[in-house]
Scaffold this active site. Structure first.
Site, PDB file in Angstrom:
ATOM      1  N   SER A   5      38.280  16.048  65.207  1.00 46.41           N
ATOM      2  CA  SER A   5      37.444  15.562  66.297  1.00 46.41           C
ATOM      3  C   SER A   5      37.459  16.457  67.516  1.00 46.41           C
ATOM      4  CB  SER A   5      37.897  14.158  66.709  1.00 46.41           C
ATOM      5  OG  SER A   5      39.257  14.150  67.058  1.00 46.41           O
ATOM      6  N   CYS A   6      36.286  16.621  68.073  1.00 39.63           N
ATOM      7  CA  CYS A   6      36.067  17.167  69.414  1.00 39.63           C
ATOM      8  C   CYS A   6      36.311  18.666  69.550  1.00 39.63           C
ATOM      9  CB  CYS A   6      36.908  16.441  70.459  1.00 39.63           C
ATOM     10  SG  CYS A   6      36.532  14.693  70.644  1.00 39.63           S
ATOM     11  N   ASP A   7      35.454  19.255  70.356  1.00 42.28           N
ATOM     12  CA  ASP A   7      35.581  20.646  70.776  1.00 42.28           C
ATOM     13  C   ASP A   7      35.113  20.729  72.221  1.00 42.28           C
ATOM     14  OD1 ASP A   7      36.053  22.412  68.143  1.00 42.28           O
ATOM     15  OD2 ASP A   7      34.670  20.781  67.669  1.00 42.28           O
ATOM     16  N   ASP A  28      33.603  13.475  69.537  1.00 44.38           N
ATOM     17  CA  ASP A  28      33.519  13.066  68.134  1.00 44.38           C
ATOM     18  C   ASP A  28      34.317  11.784  67.949  1.00 44.38           C
ATOM     19  OD1 ASP A  28      32.054  15.360  67.763  1.00 44.38           O
ATOM     20  OD2 ASP A  28      33.768  16.534  67.087  1.00 44.38           O
TER      21      ASP A  28
END
Length: 396
Positions: A5-7, A28
């Protein structure tokens, strides 16, 4: 559960076009979770007042700054956001040697909001977050169910002149200043030997645990990371792909560049599936303090609040899940189904949305270049943009 998840990304001069800082993040989250975009004005508070965060109540400060946030609708904190001083913060879930399973405390998302409400520079946000971390700790489920999904947090923080990367493990932490170029983070520790601020007991704690011999050069990521986990392996490829995409446009990074990166599906940055990208943010911050910052968000505004009757607030928590869908969220669901099912009609919807986006960005470019002569004119910008988007869907 091993979601990838996530950037989060930031680009500073000379990597950007013009004297601007470009910040971007994908949130995300579970595919059925509503992520809202909300604004809270600055406010003064009396002595001894408290603020109720997602799980715990803490001491309030005498003044909070105005903030715009992108946040899962069920919790108090935020995945990402900006404040009136053009400080931007996004957080990432990270896992390491230290257990993330603890009592309910401040969520990393609570710390994002608290940092934005209380700090007028990126460095001050580091100080705010780490002080709160030391006082209250981090912990609690980060999903609206009883799965007990918990993690430590890293934060990418920027203002008009620099950025800071802050990484935590329990109450211990390290921070690195970024004064130029670009930086991206995913769900893994990234601070190595360049440490500009740190918890005073961080190294000794690692030595006492046998993670560091006390003699070799201290590398935060090496010392505090797991040797290998599915989570880190999954995020590593996204981190590398994100770095390549930034490098590809190095020296010419713009808001459009950042949007393209956040939309990229081949890299996994634009995530699909049961855990997917539910919200995105791109901020354009001129280094000139006389010019305004502009913040672009996807997601939905202001779902209904359930107050003290919210299942999140009642103990035991998460025994039911209310319908938090805003009208725009429902429209998104319908449009997404059409795009997936009807190729020609779906393409037309996408083209109409891109045209609206381009028109809005052209409009915002005038403010970024020339400033704002009549601030009152922008009071309804957010709500009017939502109405234009709704109208675009209706025409499609």
């Amino acid at each position: 559960m091993y979601p990838s998840s996530c950037d989060t990304f930031v680009a500073l001069p000379p990597s950007t076009e013009g004297q601007r800082i470009i910040f971007g993040k994908n949130s995300d989250r579970p595919c059925d979770e509503v992520q809202e975009v909300v604004y809270f004005p600055s406010r003064d508070y009396g002595a001894e007042e408290k603020v109720e965060c997602t799980y715990i109540e803490i001491e309030q400060v005498v003044h909070t700054y105005a903030v715009v946030l992108s946040k899962p609708a069920w919790l108090w904190g935020a995945e990402m956001g900006a404040n009136e001083h053009q400080v931007c913060i996004g957080n990432e879930a990270v896992w390491g040697r230290e257990s993330a399973d603890g009592d309910e405390a401040l969520l990393g998302m609570d710390l994002v909001r608290l940092g934005l409400e209380r700090a007028d520079t990126a460095e001050k946000a580091v100080d705010v977050i780490t002080e709160l971390l030391g006082k209250y700790g981090q912990g609690g489920s980060c999903m609206e169910d009883e799965c007990g999904f918990t993690y430590h947090n890293s934060f990418l923080i920027s203002d008009r002149k620099e950025a800071w990367l802050l990484e935590t493990s329990g109450k211990h932490w390290a921070a690195e200043r970024v004064e130029g170029g670009y930086r991206n983070i995913s769900n893994q520790y990234g601070i190595t030997t360049k440490i500009d601020k740190e918890h005073p007991e961080m190294r000794e704690y690692a030595r006492s645990k046998g993670w560091w011999d006390g003699k070799s050069e201290f590398n935060f990521a090496t010392v505090y990371s797991f040797t290998t986990t599915a989570r880190i392996e999954a995020s590593g490829s996204r981190y590398c792909e994100g770095k390549k995409l930034l490098e590809k446009s190095n020296g010419h990074i713009t808001a459009e560049t950042m949007m393209d990166i956040l939309r990229d599906k081949d890299s996994g940055i634009n995530m699909e599936g049961t855990f997917m990208t539910t919200g995105s943010m791109v901020s354009v911050i001129p280094t000139n303090p006389d010019l305004p910052g502009v913040h672009y968000f996807t997601a939905t505004p202001d779902p209904e609040s359930y107050g003290p009757d919210d299942p999140v607030k009642k103990k035991p928590r998460f025994r039911s899940k209310p319908d938090r869908k805003h009208g725009l969220f429902v429209k998104h669901e319908v449009m997404a189904a059409i795009i997936d099912t009807y190729k020609d009609r779906g393409q037309k919807i996408i083209e109409n949305m891109r045209q609206l986006e381009k028109a809005k960005m052209t409009e915002m470019e005038k403010f970024l270049s020339d400033g704002i002569e009549e601030p009152d004119f922008l009071v309804n910008l957010f709500s009017s943009s939502i109405q234009e988007e709704m109208a675009t869907y209706s025409k499609s």
